[in-house]
Motif scaffolding. Structure first.
Motif, PDB file in Angstrom:
ATOM      1  N   SER A  76      11.657  67.913  29.979  1.00 53.53           N
ATOM      2  CA  SER A  76      11.958  66.715  29.198  1.00 53.53           C
ATOM      3  C   SER A  76      12.080  65.470  30.073  1.00 53.53           C
ATOM      4  O   SER A  76      12.203  64.351  29.566  1.00 53.53           O
ATOM      5  CB  SER A  76      13.263  66.903  28.412  1.00 53.53           C
ATOM      6  OG  SER A  76      14.359  67.119  29.290  1.00 53.53           O
ATOM      7  N   VAL A  77      12.048  65.655  31.389  1.00 54.83           N
ATOM      8  CA  VAL A  77      12.017  64.540  32.335  1.00 54.83           C
ATOM      9  C   VAL A  77      10.854  64.781  33.282  1.00 54.83           C
ATOM     10  O   VAL A  77      10.380  65.923  33.415  1.00 54.83           O
ATOM     11  CB  VAL A  77      13.339  64.427  33.124  1.00 54.83           C
ATOM     12  CG1 VAL A  77      14.518  64.187  32.172  1.00 54.83           C
ATOM     13  CG2 VAL A  77      13.592  65.661  33.972  1.00 54.83           C
ATOM     14  N   PRO A  78      10.333  63.764  33.931  1.00 55.10           N
ATOM     15  CA  PRO A  78       9.254  63.982  34.899  1.00 55.10           C
ATOM     16  C   PRO A  78       9.672  65.003  35.953  1.00 55.10           C
ATOM     17  O   PRO A  78      10.816  65.006  36.408  1.00 55.10           O
ATOM     18  CB  PRO A  78       9.047  62.590  35.512  1.00 55.10           C
ATOM     19  CG  PRO A  78       9.514  61.635  34.456  1.00 55.10           C
ATOM     20  CD  PRO A  78      10.664  62.330  33.791  1.00 55.10           C
ATOM     21  N   ARG A  79       8.735  65.859  36.335  1.00 55.52           N
ATOM     22  CA  ARG A  79       9.078  66.967  37.240  1.00 55.52           C
ATOM     23  C   ARG A  79       9.701  66.463  38.536  1.00 55.52           C
ATOM     24  O   ARG A  79      10.627  67.099  39.061  1.00 55.52           O
ATOM     25  CB  ARG A  79       7.815  67.794  37.556  1.00 55.52           C
ATOM     26  CG  ARG A  79       8.113  69.005  38.471  1.00 55.52           C
ATOM     27  CD  ARG A  79       9.057  69.967  37.789  1.00 55.52           C
ATOM     28  NE  ARG A  79       9.447  71.115  38.608  1.00 55.52           N
ATOM     29  CZ  ARG A  79      10.475  71.140  39.432  1.00 55.52           C
ATOM     30  NH1 ARG A  79      11.238  70.040  39.577  1.00 55.52           N
ATOM     31  NH2 ARG A  79      10.786  72.229  40.119  1.00 55.52           N
ATOM     32  N   GLU A  80       9.246  65.334  39.043  1.00 57.16           N
ATOM     33  CA  GLU A  80       9.777  64.839  40.307  1.00 57.16           C
ATOM     34  C   GLU A  80      11.218  64.323  40.186  1.00 57.16           C
ATOM     35  O   GLU A  80      11.892  64.120  41.198  1.00 57.16           O
ATOM     36  CB  GLU A  80       8.879  63.726  40.868  1.00 57.16           C
ATOM     37  CG  GLU A  80       8.813  62.451  40.033  1.00 57.16           C
ATOM     38  CD  GLU A  80       7.740  62.496  38.957  1.00 57.16           C
ATOM     39  OE1 GLU A  80       7.420  61.422  38.417  1.00 57.16           O
ATOM     40  OE2 GLU A  80       7.227  63.604  38.680  1.00 57.16           O
ATOM     41  N   LYS A  81      11.690  64.177  38.941  1.00 55.11           N
ATOM     42  CA  LYS A  81      13.054  63.697  38.732  1.00 55.11           C
ATOM     43  C   LYS A  81      14.006  64.807  38.266  1.00 55.11           C
ATOM     44  O   LYS A  81      15.180  64.537  37.994  1.00 55.11           O
ATOM     45  CB  LYS A  81      13.054  62.567  37.697  1.00 55.11           C
ATOM     46  CG  LYS A  81      12.291  61.332  38.154  1.00 55.11           C
ATOM     47  CD  LYS A  81      12.375  60.212  37.127  1.00 55.11           C
ATOM     48  CE  LYS A  81      11.631  58.974  37.618  1.00 55.11           C
ATOM     49  NZ  LYS A  81      11.706  57.863  36.628  1.00 55.11           N
ATOM     50  N   VAL A  82      13.501  66.035  38.195  1.00 57.35           N
ATOM     51  CA  VAL A  82      14.312  67.143  37.678  1.00 57.35           C
ATOM     52  C   VAL A  82      15.556  67.369  38.524  1.00 57.35           C
ATOM     53  O   VAL A  82      16.673  67.496  38.009  1.00 57.35           O
ATOM     54  CB  VAL A  82      13.468  68.429  37.589  1.00 57.35           C
ATOM     55  CG1 VAL A  82      14.366  69.660  37.423  1.00 57.35           C
ATOM     56  CG2 VAL A  82      12.488  68.335  36.424  1.00 57.35           C
ATOM     57  N   PHE A 123      20.978  66.786  27.661  1.00 59.03           N
ATOM     58  CA  PHE A 123      20.312  67.937  28.262  1.00 59.03           C
ATOM     59  C   PHE A 123      19.031  67.551  28.998  1.00 59.03           C
ATOM     60  O   PHE A 123      18.247  66.720  28.532  1.00 59.03           O
ATOM     61  CB  PHE A 123      19.933  68.958  27.195  1.00 59.03           C
ATOM     62  CG  PHE A 123      21.028  69.915  26.825  1.00 59.03           C
ATOM     63  CD1 PHE A 123      21.569  70.775  27.764  1.00 59.03           C
ATOM     64  CD2 PHE A 123      21.501  69.968  25.523  1.00 59.03           C
ATOM     65  CE1 PHE A 123      22.567  71.671  27.425  1.00 59.03           C
ATOM     66  CE2 PHE A 123      22.501  70.854  25.172  1.00 59.03           C
ATOM     67  CZ  PHE A 123      23.042  71.707  26.127  1.00 59.03           C
ATOM     68  N   VAL A 124      18.822  68.197  30.136  1.00 54.96           N
ATOM     69  CA  VAL A 124      17.496  68.298  30.733  1.00 54.96           C
ATOM     70  C   VAL A 124      16.918  69.600  30.195  1.00 54.96           C
ATOM     71  O   VAL A 124      17.508  70.674  30.378  1.00 54.96           O
ATOM     72  CB  VAL A 124      17.560  68.342  32.267  1.00 54.96           C
ATOM     73  CG1 VAL A 124      16.166  68.584  32.847  1.00 54.96           C
ATOM     74  CG2 VAL A 124      18.154  67.047  32.812  1.00 54.96           C
ATOM     75  N   ILE A 125      15.783  69.522  29.512  1.00 50.63           N
ATOM     76  CA  ILE A 125      15.215  70.701  28.849  1.00 50.63           C
ATOM     77  C   ILE A 125      14.050  71.255  29.655  1.00 50.63           C
ATOM     78  O   ILE A 125      13.176  70.505  30.100  1.00 50.63           O
ATOM     79  CB  ILE A 125      14.755  70.348  27.423  1.00 50.63           C
ATOM     80  CG1 ILE A 125      15.961  69.948  26.570  1.00 50.63           C
ATOM     81  CG2 ILE A 125      14.004  71.516  26.778  1.00 50.63           C
ATOM     82  CD1 ILE A 125      15.597  69.408  25.211  1.00 50.63           C
ATOM     83  N   ALA A 126      14.066  72.573  29.834  1.00 51.49           N
ATOM     84  CA  ALA A 126      12.944  73.285  30.440  1.00 51.49           C
ATOM     85  C   ALA A 126      12.493  74.363  29.463  1.00 51.49           C
ATOM     86  O   ALA A 126      13.259  75.261  29.133  1.00 51.49           O
ATOM     87  CB  ALA A 126      13.356  73.917  31.765  1.00 51.49           C
ATOM     88  N   SER A 127      11.258  74.236  28.981  1.00 50.46           N
ATOM     89  CA  SER A 127      10.697  75.230  28.081  1.00 50.46           C
ATOM     90  C   SER A 127       9.720  76.090  28.880  1.00 50.46           C
ATOM     91  O   SER A 127       8.723  75.588  29.408  1.00 50.46           O
ATOM     92  CB  SER A 127       9.984  74.546  26.902  1.00 50.46           C
ATOM     93  OG  SER A 127       9.553  75.494  25.951  1.00 50.46           O
TER      94      SER A 127
END
Length: 228
Positions: free
Chosen positions: A14-20, A54-58
């Motif tokens: 849900s956020v750019p991968r580089e900002k996870v 939430f930071v979401i990871a599907s």
């Protein structure tokens, strides 16, 4: 045979991968696990209804299955009207999930909170993650799903440890779900309350799916039980 690892390049964030990593240093993580034959995009749209903190990871399941992917293979036993699966394969898939979570936590340097959301077969994986690490996850959303009897080595000990913690779980389903067979529901209705603090809700006319009311109830549950 080596069980496939979780494909990190297939994860929907849900956020750019580089900002996870920077986001997870301050915000809770919500892991989504899809059902049999589906993919990482299936549940991702639910993110619009989830708490915005939430930071979401599907995630994408590791095995190919029909048009999509599976956490473990299943087949329908017509004679006994049930779904068959190999609990050893379920366990191997769980180990791969834990490895992926460990790698992410190493990257982040420690999580704030981790919540789990699983639909159908993904819900099985949710219960398995709690079984193996009952204190690692803050809450679970268990949708149109079922639990399995863990007969693998250490299963009784894992269940006993989970029963001591009794983490909060939201169980949403349609009592007329045509996919989850009655024997699986019977086992789940006995097993789940013995190991979790259960908020169980029924939704008519949903089938093997989700309703907006159910999603809103799950969102309220997460807001209550996760540090946001």
């Amino acid at each position: 045979m080596t069980f496939p690892a979780i494909d990190s390049t297939a994860v929907r964030w849900s956020v750019p991968r580089e900002k996870v990593a920077s986001a997870l240093a301050e915000r809770p993580l919500l892991l989504m696990m899809h059902g049999y034959g589906s993919n990482e995009g299936d549940l991702f749209s639910l993110g619009q209804y989830m708490p915005e903190e939430f930071v979401i990871a599907s995630l994408r399941a590791p095995l190919s299955a029909g048009p999509g992917f599976a956490w473990f293979q299943i087949d329908y036993d017509a004679e006994n009207a049930t779904l068959r699966r190999d609990v050893n394969e379920v366990t191997r898939s769980t180990h791969q999930l834990i490895s992926w979570i460990d790698e992410l936590e190493d990257e982040v340097g420690g999580f704030q909170d981790v919540a789990l959301l699983g639909f159908s077969q993904g819900g099985v994986m949710l219960t398995q993650l709690f079984r193996h690490q009952p204190e690692r996850y803050s809450a679970g959303v268990f949708l149109a799903s079922f639990a399995v009897d863990d007969t693998t080595a250490g299963g009784l000990e894992r269940d006993a440890a989970l029963a001591e913690v009794k983490p909060p779980i939201f169980w949403g389903r349609d009592p007329q779900d045509p996919v989850i067979t009655p024997d699986l529901i019977d086992f789940t209705r006995r097993w789940l309350p013995a190991h979790f603090d259960v908020d169980a809700q029924l939704y008519a006319h949903v089938g093997h799916g989700l309703s907006l009311e159910e999603i809103e109830d799950a969102t309220a549950f997460l807001s209550k039980h996760v540090g946001l």
